[in-house]
Scaffold this motif. Structure first.
Motif, mmCIF file in Angstrom:
data_model
loop_
_atom_site.group_PDB
_atom_site.id
_atom_site.type_symbol
_atom_site.label_atom_id
_atom_site.label_comp_id
_atom_site.label_asym_id
_atom_site.label_seq_id
_atom_site.Cartn_x
_atom_site.Cartn_y
_atom_site.Cartn_z
ATOM 1 N N ASN A 1 54.999 47.218 31.069
ATOM 2 C CA ASN A 1 55.885 46.829 30.901
ATOM 3 C C ASN A 1 56.468 45.427 31.205
ATOM 4 O O ASN A 1 56.801 44.492 31.827
ATOM 5 N N MET A 2 56.438 45.893 33.322
ATOM 6 C CA MET A 2 56.761 44.826 33.733
ATOM 7 C C MET A 2 55.887 43.874 34.526
ATOM 8 O O MET A 2 56.001 42.767 34.591
ATOM 9 N N ILE A 3 54.316 44.020 34.208
ATOM 10 C CA ILE A 3 53.079 43.247 34.812
ATOM 11 C C ILE A 3 52.310 42.578 33.566
ATOM 12 O O ILE A 3 52.288 44.164 33.263
ATOM 13 N N SER A 4 52.188 41.699 33.186
ATOM 14 C CA SER A 4 50.609 41.149 32.908
ATOM 15 C C SER A 4 48.918 42.241 32.871
ATOM 16 O O SER A 4 49.150 42.064 34.220
ATOM 17 N N GLU A 5 48.215 42.394 32.252
ATOM 18 C CA GLU A 5 46.638 42.727 32.904
ATOM 19 C C GLU A 5 46.082 41.810 33.413
ATOM 20 O O GLU A 5 45.241 42.359 34.237
ATOM 21 N N GLU A 6 46.741 40.199 33.106
ATOM 22 C CA GLU A 6 46.049 39.291 34.229
ATOM 23 C C GLU A 6 46.706 39.513 35.618
ATOM 24 O O GLU A 6 45.582 39.964 36.545
ATOM 25 N N GLU A 7 47.879 39.909 36.209
ATOM 26 C CA GLU A 7 48.748 40.430 37.212
ATOM 27 C C GLU A 7 47.538 41.872 37.425
ATOM 28 O O GLU A 7 46.796 41.744 38.688
ATOM 29 N N MET A 8 47.603 42.774 37.122
ATOM 30 C CA MET A 8 46.930 43.750 37.236
ATOM 31 C C MET A 8 45.381 43.840 37.933
ATOM 32 O O MET A 8 45.110 43.806 38.923
ATOM 33 N N LEU A 9 44.588 42.974 36.804
ATOM 34 C CA LEU A 9 43.801 42.617 37.530
ATOM 35 C C LEU A 9 43.283 41.725 38.306
ATOM 36 O O LEU A 9 42.050 41.857 39.514
ATOM 37 N N GLY A 10 44.192 40.378 38.540
ATOM 38 C CA GLY A 10 44.215 40.004 39.987
ATOM 39 C C GLY A 10 44.695 41.074 41.446
ATOM 40 O O GLY A 10 43.250 40.574 41.764
ATOM 41 N N THR A 11 45.178 41.657 41.282
ATOM 42 C CA THR A 11 45.796 42.345 42.274
ATOM 43 C C THR A 11 43.983 43.586 42.350
ATOM 44 O O THR A 11 43.668 43.597 43.784
ATOM 45 N N LEU A 12 43.615 43.706 41.473
ATOM 46 C CA LEU A 12 42.459 45.065 42.104
ATOM 47 C C LEU A 12 40.958 44.473 41.776
ATOM 48 O O LEU A 12 40.546 45.266 42.166
ATOM 49 N N GLN A 13 41.252 42.521 42.209
ATOM 50 C CA GLN A 13 39.680 42.074 41.897
ATOM 51 C C GLN A 13 39.986 42.002 43.521
ATOM 52 O O GLN A 13 39.213 41.063 43.740
#
Length: 251
Positions: free
Chosen positions: A198-210
């Motif tokens: 609810n707090m961060i976007s999928e783009e932010e998730m992906l950027g971190t995980l990559q």
């Protein structure tokens, strides 16, 4: 299998009602679960802990030649067993009346991942630079969005987006969504409570995980930090699973 497991109370809540667990069984099987509890008087943390414990207890031994269909059946049975445990405790203790929890759980084998879930805790798969949500939220707002009554943008900020249409432990019977997907070397799974999604976007998730600058633990820490920076309105729990066979071969 590389794993990371993080949980944070967030900036608003007085109690962390999230629980998570990762375990390794014989025959190369990895199990993981995230549960986000709900209910007054700290009943939420009781519900989520009971669910995690019951799930873990139900899957202590697995056959060596576990088929995909068997795995789907076992994860469904484990979650239903957890539902029974939570419902029974809630029924017998007035202070736990109507307590419940979300659950998202995985049974991961060499070439297959089986996911079972109830509620709005999510599973995502990261493969070849793409992130895909593997679970569908059991929420009122998601139903409205599916029926075209509100837009995806309205759903993301809807004031009632946390109202669940299905939870573990609130009723004697519950439906579990179960699916199986192929798994290959280099794939990553993210399990999380809605305090992250609810707090961060999928783009932010992906950027971190990559990110090549962070190991798996560092990526989990960064995701939690991003959710805190965005407000930390809820408890935040993150479990990461990544096939490390490539790294072993390279080493």
């Amino acid at each position: 299998m590389n794993t990371a497991n993080r949980s944070d109370i967030g900036r608003i809540r007085m109690v962390n009602e999230d629980r998570s667990w990762v375990g390794f069984l014989d025959h190369g099987v990895t199990l993981a679960i995230v549960a986000d509890g709900m209910g007054g008087h700290q009943a939420g943390d009781v519900a989520s802990q009971l669910a995690v414990d019951a799930f873990r207890d139900a899957l202590t031994e697995l056959p060596a030649d576990l088929s995909t269909e068997q795995a789907k059946l076992l994860i469904r049975q484990a979650i239903l067993q957890a539902n029974e445990v939570v419902y029974d405790v809630a029924s017998q203790n007035e202070q736990y009346h109507n307590m419940g929890t979300t659950v998202v759980a995985v049974l991961l084998q060499e070439k297959c991942v089986v996911i079972g879930h109830i509620g709005d805790s999510r599973a995502y798969k990261i493969r070849d630079g793409l992130i895909s949500q593997l679970t569908e939220d059991h929420t009122l707002v998601n139903e409205l969005a599916k029926n075209g009554q509100i837009s995806p943008e309205e759903a993301a900020t809807h004031p009632r987006r946390n109202v669940l249409t299905r939870a573990l432990g609130t009723d004697p019977q519950v439906e579990v969504d179960v699916r199986a997907l192929p798994w290959k070397s280099g794939d990553m799974l993210l399990l999380c409570s809605d305090g992250l999604s609810n707090m961060i976007s999928e783009e932010e998730m992906l950027g971190t995980l990559q990110s090549e600058d962070l190991n798996l633990d560092g990526k989990a820490d960064r995701l939690v930090e991003l959710a805190l920076q965005a407000g930390g309105d809820d408890n935040i729990t993150v479990v990461l699973l990544q096939d490390d066979s490539e790294a072993e071969q390279e080493g």
